[in-house]
Design a protein around this motif. Structure first.
Motif, PDB file in Angstrom:
ATOM      1  N   SER A   1      42.283   5.465  41.938  1.00  0.00           N
ATOM      2  CA  SER A   1      43.968   5.603  41.832  1.00  0.00           C
ATOM      3  C   SER A   1      44.728   5.743  40.886  1.00  0.00           C
ATOM      4  O   SER A   1      43.904   6.341  40.005  1.00  0.00           O
ATOM      5  N   ALA A   2      45.265   6.383  40.593  1.00  0.00           N
ATOM      6  CA  ALA A   2      46.593   6.420  39.468  1.00  0.00           C
ATOM      7  C   ALA A   2      47.850   5.959  39.627  1.00  0.00           C
ATOM      8  O   ALA A   2      48.240   6.021  40.219  1.00  0.00           O
ATOM      9  N   GLY A   3      48.580   6.098  38.210  1.00  0.00           N
ATOM     10  CA  GLY A   3      49.441   5.854  37.524  1.00  0.00           C
ATOM     11  C   GLY A   3      49.767   6.254  36.927  1.00  0.00           C
ATOM     12  O   GLY A   3      49.595   6.737  35.704  1.00  0.00           O
TER      13      GLY A   3
ATOM     14  N   LYS B   1      51.895   2.782  40.971  1.00  0.00           N
ATOM     15  CA  LYS B   1      50.914   3.860  41.091  1.00  0.00           C
ATOM     16  C   LYS B   1      50.400   3.351  42.808  1.00  0.00           C
ATOM     17  O   LYS B   1      51.159   2.234  43.626  1.00  0.00           O
TER      18      LYS B   1
ATOM     19  N   ALA C   1      49.385  10.240  40.597  1.00  0.00           N
ATOM     20  CA  ALA C   1      49.889   9.645  40.137  1.00  0.00           C
ATOM     21  C   ALA C   1      51.862   9.525  39.856  1.00  0.00           C
ATOM     22  O   ALA C   1      52.406   8.900  40.394  1.00  0.00           O
TER      23      ALA C   1
ATOM     24  N   GLU D   1      52.647   8.987  43.778  1.00  0.00           N
ATOM     25  CA  GLU D   1      52.646   7.264  43.602  1.00  0.00           C
ATOM     26  C   GLU D   1      54.421   7.008  43.095  1.00  0.00           C
ATOM     27  O   GLU D   1      54.558   6.147  43.455  1.00  0.00           O
TER      28      GLU D   1
ATOM     29  N   VAL E   1      41.637   2.501  38.468  1.00  0.00           N
ATOM     30  CA  VAL E   1      42.847   3.507  38.232  1.00  0.00           C
ATOM     31  C   VAL E   1      42.749   4.245  37.380  1.00  0.00           C
ATOM     32  O   VAL E   1      42.669   3.669  35.933  1.00  0.00           O
TER      33      VAL E   1
ATOM     34  N   ALA F   1      44.906   6.238  34.202  1.00  0.00           N
ATOM     35  CA  ALA F   1      46.155   5.744  33.233  1.00  0.00           C
ATOM     36  C   ALA F   1      47.105   6.862  33.062  1.00  0.00           C
ATOM     37  O   ALA F   1      46.036   7.617  32.053  1.00  0.00           O
TER      38      ALA F   1
ATOM     39  N   GLN G   1      45.488  -4.843  34.421  1.00  0.00           N
ATOM     40  CA  GLN G   1      46.331  -3.578  33.484  1.00  0.00           C
ATOM     41  C   GLN G   1      46.566  -3.683  32.439  1.00  0.00           C
ATOM     42  O   GLN G   1      47.008  -2.465  31.565  1.00  0.00           O
TER      43      GLN G   1
END
Length: 189
Positions: free
Chosen positions: A5-7, A73, A86, A89, A121, A123, A177
């Protein structure tokens, strides 16, 4: 293989202090200039970090605050760049374009963070002192609610987002996170 996942962590320095009048406007002197309408003036100094985080949507999270917030994310495929994911999203979860770095700077990569679920993730961070949208409009997903009822409802991925001081963000963000905040502080003490 773990899901990826990317945020995007949006941050700013909060205005340190708003100076209130020490005396009435009629008593203003050269040493104490008259304040603008509203009775306060910005000191011009930057204060502690704040982050813009989102509250997870749906009935499960509705009455929760602690550990119920996230950075915008989402999942990405192996052929997608994490930064592109990111930014995509961010838009899907908030209905807003992702803030762009000032002065042609690059987004800062904060690192990879393993969540309790095993998801990893990636970030990124961007400073956005003027970013202050009035509301978010999130995409939705189907959820069986109540559980095992056979009834499906559409719920938003996030239901609101706001600027949050770091000490409160540490309490609000999902536990996996919180290290993202530490990485941000390492770059911007």
């Amino acid at each position: 293989m773990a899901e990826r996942s990317a945020g995007l962590m949006v941050w700013r320095r909060s205005p340190l202090a708003r100076v209130a009048p020490a005396q009435s406007a009629g008593e203003a002197s050269e040493a104490s200039p008259q304040l603008p309408a509203g009775g306060t003036r910005d000191t011009g100094t930057a204060g502690p970090l704040e982050v813009w985080i989102a509250h997870m949507g749906g009935p499960f999270w509705a009455r929760k605050d602690a550990r119920a917030w996230t950075i915008p994310k989402g999942l990405y495929s192996p052929d997608e760049e994490p930064l592109a994911a990111a930014l995509r999203e961010f838009g899907e979860e908030t209905g807003l374009p992702a803030p762009r770095p000032a002065g042609g700077e690059a987004y800062e990569e904060l690192g990879e963070f393993r969540q309790r679920s095993g998801k990893i993730v990636t970030a990124f961070a961007v400073e956005a002192p003027d970013f202050d949208p009035p509301a978010v409009t999130s995409n939705t997903f189907p959820l069986e609610w109540p559980p095992r009822s056979g009834r499906t409802i559409e719920v938003p991925e996030v239901d609101r987002a706001e600027w949050t001081p770091l000490p409160l963000a540490r309490e609000r963000l999902v536990a996996g996170q919180v290290p993202v905040l530490d990485a941000l502080l390492a770059l911007h003490p």
